[in-house]
Every structure is written in C-alpha cells, then in structure tokens.
Design a protein around this motif. Structure first.
Motif, mmCIF file in Angstrom:
data_model
loop_
_atom_site.group_PDB
_atom_site.id
_atom_site.type_symbol
_atom_site.label_atom_id
_atom_site.label_comp_id
_atom_site.label_asym_id
_atom_site.label_seq_id
_atom_site.Cartn_x
_atom_site.Cartn_y
_atom_site.Cartn_z
ATOM 1 N N TYR A 163 -2.311 -1.227 -4.351
ATOM 2 C CA TYR A 163 -3.460 -1.645 -3.551
ATOM 3 C C TYR A 163 -4.026 -2.987 -4.003
ATOM 4 O O TYR A 163 -4.565 -3.739 -3.188
ATOM 5 N N CYS A 214 -10.375 -1.676 2.859
ATOM 6 C CA CYS A 214 -10.202 -1.740 1.403
ATOM 7 C C CYS A 214 -11.544 -1.888 0.689
ATOM 8 O O CYS A 214 -11.795 -1.255 -0.344
ATOM 9 N N MET A 269 -4.630 -5.946 -1.426
ATOM 10 C CA MET A 269 -5.960 -6.517 -1.274
ATOM 11 C C MET A 269 -5.930 -8.028 -1.488
ATOM 12 O O MET A 269 -6.592 -8.792 -0.757
ATOM 13 N N GLU A 305 0.827 -1.209 0.000
ATOM 14 C CA GLU A 305 0.000 0.000 0.000
ATOM 15 C C GLU A 305 0.859 1.256 0.000
ATOM 16 O O GLU A 305 0.505 2.269 -0.609
#
Length: 324
Positions: free
Chosen positions: A222, A251, A226, A217
C-alpha cells in the motif's frame, strides 16, 4: 466490498501532445521515464503499437471492421507494415481520457450518446463505452430487470480501438484485459498487458497510474501504491481523472499506506464528483453517502445518494428506491 470490486477492475485492467511510434525502440524500457522532445512527443515503443493493433484486428474480426471505427482525419495507422515504415501515430490532447458529456444530455442517456460517437471513431467515446460496458450501467429510470448491461468482450474491443488511436487511458485498461484474459479470450498476453500498463504509468497517465498502483495493492504494498497516487496527483503537469482522486481519497480515509486524513480524503471524493460522469465519480458519491449516513447527516447523505444514483451506481439506485 465495492472498494474490493473496483480494485479488482483496476487490477485486471491493471498538457497536449502527439504520440509517435519509435520503430527503433525495444522492449527493455521498464521502470524508466520515456523520452519526450521539445514538442512534447511521447515515443511509443513499436512493439506495443504493433502487437495491440494485431490483437485489436482479431477482436474486431478483421482489419476492415476495426478501421471502420477509426477517425479518418487522425492519421491513423491502419496496417501492420505502416507501423514499421511510417513515423507517427498522432493523437491530439483532446483524444485523451473519457469523453465529456454535454450538460444537455442526462447521465441516464450517456451510453447511447457515447456509443454514437464511438462508432464514428472518437477514441474518448470508445474508452467511455468500454468502461460502461465493463462496470455495468444502472439507470434510475429503468426497472431492476433491465438496468445493468455488462459485456467484458465488447468492453475490451472498444478499449483496443481507442488504444491504437493513442488514447493512453484505454491502453492502460486494455493492458489489464490482456494480462488476465478478461474479454479477450485466446488473445490473453500477460507480458504485453503489463507493458501497456507500465508504459501508460511511466508517462504519468492517470489510468496507467491507477492500474499499476492496483497491482501494488493486490500484493499488499500500500505504501508504493499511495506514493504512485500521490505523485501523479501532485504533479501539476499531469491530467487527473476521477478514479485517481477516488483511489487517493480512499487511501487517506482508511489509512492505507499513509496516516488517516479523513478531511482530505473526503475533499478528494468531492473533487472527483466534479468530474462526473467519469469513472470513479459515482463511487466517490456513494462512499460520501455512507460517510454522511454514519454521521447521521441526512441532508448531505441524501445529496450524495442522489448523485450516485443519477450516475447509475447500482447499489445507490437500489438504496434510493428502498428509502423513497
């Protein structure tokens, strides 16, 4: 802002089994699964075990002071030579993660309770104390002047003690301390810190996954973060912790690396609260308070504000004082 602060902590600290020291292993194990045998042993590279032990001794001042906070009946390795000649660093499944808090003890008194157990050598308590000393602990029963205790040096020291007793959550957090030098001063070791995080993540430890994902991150990756959160969450063989649920929920709610799914994200935060007082449960309650406040659902908002404040979340304590 709070999410950014929590990610900063993650970034800098970026079933039952026994952990065994594999004296024949070398450093080149990044990005591959570590071997497990039929008895669910995890092979811990001896370079990590040795190096973390040596740094822990420096943080405690000497080997004797470190050994004084070790579990005597846990076959703990207490000298450098033992790492090279012994075979195992045993850790029961009950020594993973944070220490559960008995229902008879109020959240406001958990630091004292955990500290007593930490001094007696419980690695879960040592990990819990380390987290509280990093994040600070605000009791709704104290005044604002003496409410928060933050001690990064003591936090790193307790995580080091827990890590060399086989607590993989503490190993991941201590890895972050080593990577940035937070709380460890001249013992800063970026390479070792990253190895600790990578090792914990590679065996599916939730704190290791949190720390590795936070590094992703921090680089605006991302989608990979995730994926790490989701894979750990959906693997039924892996233990979950409250911070993993909080991160995954965040998220989903904010669409970071995945499509928005507010309902699923909020449910994850509610599940995280069920693991209170684990790290991440107080943040989950605070963010749910904000969610319900925006919907003008005052009853649910107050419910989650009270939980966050009782858990010692500083902003929640201040907010509850303001509206009381």
């Amino acid at each position: 802002m709070l999410r950014l602060l929590l990610l900063f902590w993650n970034t800098i600290t970026a079933g039952g089994f026994l952990i065994a020291v594999d004296s024949s292993s070398s450093v080149g194990y990044f990005h591959r699964s570590l071997p497990r045998d039929d008895d669910h042993f995890i092979t811990l590279p001896s370079d990590i075990a040795c190096d973390v032990r040596l740094i822990a001794e420096q943080l405690f001042g000497n080997a004797e002071s470190l050994d004084a906070v070790m579990v005597n009946d846990n076959n703990i390795i207490t000298a450098q030579d033992d790492y090279e000649t012994s075979g195992t660093l045993s850790c029961h499944e009950d020594y993973q993660g944070e220490m559960p808090l008995p229902s008879s003890i109020p959240y406001s008194e958990r630091l004292v309770h955990f500290m007593q157990a930490a001094n007696k050598g419980d690695p879960r308590a040592q990990h819990s104390v380390g987290l509280l000393l990093w994040n600070g602990f605000t009791s709704s029963l104290t005044t604002e002047e003496d409410a928060t205790i933050i001690d990064p040096t003591a936090s790193a020291r307790w995580h080091a003690a827990a890590a060399i007793q086989g607590n993989l959550d503490a190993l991941a957090v201590f890895g972050g301390c080593l990577r940035t030098g937070t709380g460890v001063g001249k013992c800063k070791n970026i390479a070792l810190g990253l190895r600790c995080i990578e090792f914990a993540a590679s065996v599916g430890n939730p704190s290791g996954v949190n720390k590795k994902a936070a590094l992703m991150e921090a680089n605006d990756d991302y989608s990979t973060a995730m994926k790490l959160y989701r894979e750990c969450y959906e693997d039924t063989s892996k233990r979950k912790n409250a911070l993993l649920l909080f991160n995954l929920g965040y998220c989903l709610i904010h669409g970071e690396g995945i499509d928005h799914n507010i309902e699923e994200g909020e449910q994850l935060w509610k599940d995280a609260i069920k693991l209170a007082p684990e790290e991440g449960s107080e943040e989950s309650a605070w963010f749910l308070y904000q969610q319900y406040s925006e919907r003008r659902d005052s009853n649910m908002a107050k419910h989650y504000l009270d939980i966050a404040a009782d858990l010692g979340h500083e902003d929640a304590v201040v907010e509850r004082r303001k509206i009381s």
